[in-house]
Design a protein around this motif. Structure first.
Motif, PDB file in Angstrom:
ATOM      1  N   SER A  55       6.021   2.491  13.256  1.00 39.65           N
ATOM      2  CA  SER A  55       5.252   1.471  13.961  1.00 39.65           C
ATOM      3  C   SER A  55       4.452   0.613  12.991  1.00 39.65           C
ATOM      4  N   TYR A  56       4.121  -0.604  13.441  1.00 42.43           N
ATOM      5  CA  TYR A  56       3.206  -1.518  12.748  1.00 42.43           C
ATOM      6  C   TYR A  56       3.680  -1.874  11.339  1.00 42.43           C
ATOM      7  N   GLY A  57       4.982  -1.819  11.089  1.00 41.13           N
ATOM      8  CA  GLY A  57       5.511  -2.198   9.787  1.00 41.13           C
ATOM      9  C   GLY A  57       5.429  -1.123   8.725  1.00 41.13           C
ATOM     10  N   PHE A  58       4.971   0.051   9.093  1.00 43.34           N
ATOM     11  CA  PHE A  58       4.898   1.152   8.132  1.00 43.34           C
ATOM     12  C   PHE A  58       6.264   1.809   7.934  1.00 43.34           C
ATOM     13  N   GLU A  59       6.438   2.383   6.767  1.00 48.55           N
ATOM     14  CA  GLU A  59       7.610   3.169   6.453  1.00 48.55           C
ATOM     15  C   GLU A  59       7.185   4.320   5.557  1.00 48.55           C
ATOM     16  N   ALA A  60       8.041   5.315   5.455  1.00 46.51           N
ATOM     17  CA  ALA A  60       7.725   6.455   4.601  1.00 46.51           C
ATOM     18  C   ALA A  60       8.991   6.900   3.896  1.00 46.51           C
ATOM     19  N   GLU A  61       8.790   7.352   2.658  1.00 40.26           N
ATOM     20  CA  GLU A  61       9.918   7.777   1.841  1.00 40.26           C
ATOM     21  C   GLU A  61       9.881   9.272   1.622  1.00 40.26           C
ATOM     22  N   PHE A  62      10.921   9.930   2.057  1.00 40.89           N
ATOM     23  CA  PHE A  62      11.061  11.378   1.881  1.00 40.89           C
ATOM     24  C   PHE A  62      11.733  11.645   0.546  1.00 40.89           C
TER      25      PHE A  62
ATOM     26  N   LEU B  60       0.838  -1.202   0.000  1.00 41.91           N
ATOM     27  CA  LEU B  60       0.000   0.000   0.000  1.00 41.91           C
ATOM     28  C   LEU B  60       0.871   1.250   0.000  1.00 41.91           C
ATOM     29  N   THR B  61       0.324   2.304  -0.577  1.00 44.89           N
ATOM     30  CA  THR B  61       0.952   3.617  -0.557  1.00 44.89           C
ATOM     31  C   THR B  61      -0.118   4.656  -0.289  1.00 44.89           C
ATOM     32  N   VAL B  62       0.142   5.533   0.658  1.00 50.07           N
ATOM     33  CA  VAL B  62      -0.716   6.683   0.919  1.00 50.07           C
ATOM     34  C   VAL B  62       0.133   7.926   0.650  1.00 50.07           C
ATOM     35  N   LYS B  63      -0.344   8.778  -0.233  1.00 50.32           N
ATOM     36  CA  LYS B  63       0.485   9.869  -0.737  1.00 50.32           C
ATOM     37  C   LYS B  63       0.350  11.150   0.079  1.00 50.32           C
ATOM     38  N   CYS B  64       1.463  11.883   0.120  1.00 53.00           N
ATOM     39  CA  CYS B  64       1.491  13.177   0.808  1.00 53.00           C
ATOM     40  C   CYS B  64       2.502  14.077   0.115  1.00 53.00           C
ATOM     41  N   THR B  65       2.107  15.286  -0.212  1.00 56.48           N
ATOM     42  CA  THR B  65       3.036  16.295  -0.694  1.00 56.48           C
ATOM     43  C   THR B  65       2.873  17.540   0.169  1.00 56.48           C
ATOM     44  N   TYR B  66       3.915  18.347   0.212  1.00 55.04           N
ATOM     45  CA  TYR B  66       3.878  19.489   1.105  1.00 55.04           C
ATOM     46  C   TYR B  66       4.482  20.720   0.434  1.00 55.04           C
ATOM     47  N   SER B  67       4.109  21.855   0.979  1.00 55.76           N
ATOM     48  CA  SER B  67       4.684  23.130   0.551  1.00 55.76           C
ATOM     49  C   SER B  67       5.015  23.913   1.807  1.00 55.76           C
ATOM     50  N   VAL B  68       6.253  23.785   2.249  1.00 60.70           N
ATOM     51  CA  VAL B  68       6.729  24.442   3.463  1.00 60.70           C
ATOM     52  C   VAL B  68       8.139  24.929   3.186  1.00 60.70           C
ATOM     53  N   SER B  69       8.474  26.097   3.678  1.00 58.85           N
ATOM     54  CA  SER B  69       9.804  26.642   3.435  1.00 58.85           C
ATOM     55  C   SER B  69      10.860  25.846   4.186  1.00 58.85           C
ATOM     56  N   GLY B  70      12.042  25.794   3.606  1.00 60.45           N
ATOM     57  CA  GLY B  70      13.159  25.141   4.263  1.00 60.45           C
ATOM     58  C   GLY B  70      13.022  23.632   4.270  1.00 60.45           C
ATOM     59  N   ASN B  71      13.609  23.016   5.269  1.00 58.01           N
ATOM     60  CA  ASN B  71      13.589  21.560   5.404  1.00 58.01           C
ATOM     61  C   ASN B  71      12.724  21.195   6.604  1.00 58.01           C
ATOM     62  N   PRO B  72      11.481  20.876   6.373  1.00 59.51           N
ATOM     63  CA  PRO B  72      10.580  20.657   7.509  1.00 59.51           C
ATOM     64  C   PRO B  72      10.762  19.294   8.156  1.00 59.51           C
ATOM     65  N   TYR B  73      10.204  19.158   9.334  1.00 59.10           N
ATOM     66  CA  TYR B  73      10.002  17.856   9.944  1.00 59.10           C
ATOM     67  C   TYR B  73       8.686  17.304   9.395  1.00 59.10           C
TER      68      TYR B  73
ATOM     69  N   TYR C 220      10.122  12.012   9.943  1.00 58.59           N
ATOM     70  CA  TYR C 220      11.390  12.256   9.269  1.00 58.59           C
ATOM     71  C   TYR C 220      12.018  13.518   9.870  1.00 58.59           C
ATOM     72  N   ILE C 221      13.260  13.352  10.311  1.00 56.81           N
ATOM     73  CA  ILE C 221      13.980  14.502  10.858  1.00 56.81           C
ATOM     74  C   ILE C 221      15.113  14.878   9.912  1.00 56.81           C
ATOM     75  N   THR C 222      15.992  13.920   9.673  1.00 53.96           N
ATOM     76  CA  THR C 222      17.120  14.127   8.777  1.00 53.96           C
ATOM     77  C   THR C 222      17.715  12.764   8.462  1.00 53.96           C
ATOM     78  N   GLY C 223      18.656  12.725   7.518  1.00 48.32           N
ATOM     79  CA  GLY C 223      19.341  11.459   7.265  1.00 48.32           C
ATOM     80  C   GLY C 223      18.677  10.637   6.186  1.00 48.32           C
ATOM     81  N   ASP C 224      18.574   9.319   6.402  1.00 41.04           N
ATOM     82  CA  ASP C 224      18.036   8.402   5.411  1.00 41.04           C
ATOM     83  C   ASP C 224      16.649   8.823   4.960  1.00 41.04           C
TER      84      ASP C 224
END
Lengths: 114, 114
Positions: free
Chosen positions: A60-67, A19-32, A50-54
């Motif tokens: 939790s629960y086997g979920f992951e997210a790609e920045f 499964l994939t649930v999509k999210c896009t954002y418009s925020v200045s700089g490098n947000p959390y 997501y803070i920084t890095g990879d």
């Protein structure tokens, strides 16, 4: 203006499928960046951030997210969906300057069918 | 999250009545927030407080007021309730010692204004 978009009101997948649930954002700089889940008649539960890095964040629960910085996206993923994953999912962002305020997307309902 | 509690969990009131929603937390966080959730709109920030002496308006503060009685308590009042304030209300807390400040949510109060 800062904003978060979840382009799909509902995502339907069969149990066992990715499964994939999509999210896009418009925020200045490098947000959390954050994902929360809301089960029926429950409050929001923190899934991952997501803070920084990879660029691939595990939660939790086997979920992951790609920045993806170039596409300003933070899609939520899971390799194999469970019926119990059916819930309302919210993406949220916060600027790195110390405002504390979260901006939420409108939410995506995930329906996993047996 | 059991560390953030909200009372009442459900409330029905009439137009023009003043009501108070209460939030308590045992997480020791300085920052507290009130949001409302409406279908298709996600969560919108009503008020937030960075400490007992600091109260700030959020995105949709008109018709609402708040009181930060102690570090652990943050109340939301509807001065004169109107039907379009019918919504699900969430309290949240965060720890400003964490740079990314994950927010933790209470179970919500479902409010119906007749």
């Amino acid at each position: 203006a800062q904003s978060v978009a979840q382009p799909e009101d509902q995502v339907n997948v069969a149990e066992g499928n990715p499964l994939t649930v999509k999210c896009t954002y418009s925020v200045s700089g490098n947000p959390y960046l954050f994902w929360y889940v809301q089960y029926p008649n429950r409050g929001l539960q923190f899934l991952l951030k997501y803070i920084t890095g990879d660029n691939l964040v595990k939660g939790s629960y086997g979920f992951e997210a790609e920045f993806n910085k170039s596409q300003t996206s933070f899609h939520l993923k899971k390799p194999s969906a469970l019926v119990s994953d059916s819930a309302l999912y919210f993406c949220a962002v916060r600027e790195r300057r110390n405002t504390g305020k979260l901006i939420f997307g409108q939410g995506t309902t995930l329906q996993v069918k047996p | 999250d059991a560390d953030v509690t909200q009372t009442p969990r459900n409330r029905i009131t009439k137009t023009g009545k003043r009501i108070m929603l209460e939030c308590s937390q045992t997480k020791g966080h300085d920052r507290m927030y009130w949001y409302r959730q409406d279908p298709g709109l996600g969560l919108r920030l009503i008020y937030y407080s960075f400490d007992v002496k600091d109260i700030n308006k959020g995105e949709i503060s008109d018709g609402y007021s708040v009181s930060r009685q102690a570090q652990a308590k943050f109340s939301l009042s509807l001065e004169s309730a109107i039907p379009n304030q019918t919504a699900l209300y969430f309290c949240a807390t965060s720890d400003n010692r964490q740079p990314q400040e994950t927010q933790y949510f209470g179970p919500g109060t479902r409010l119906l204004v007749l």
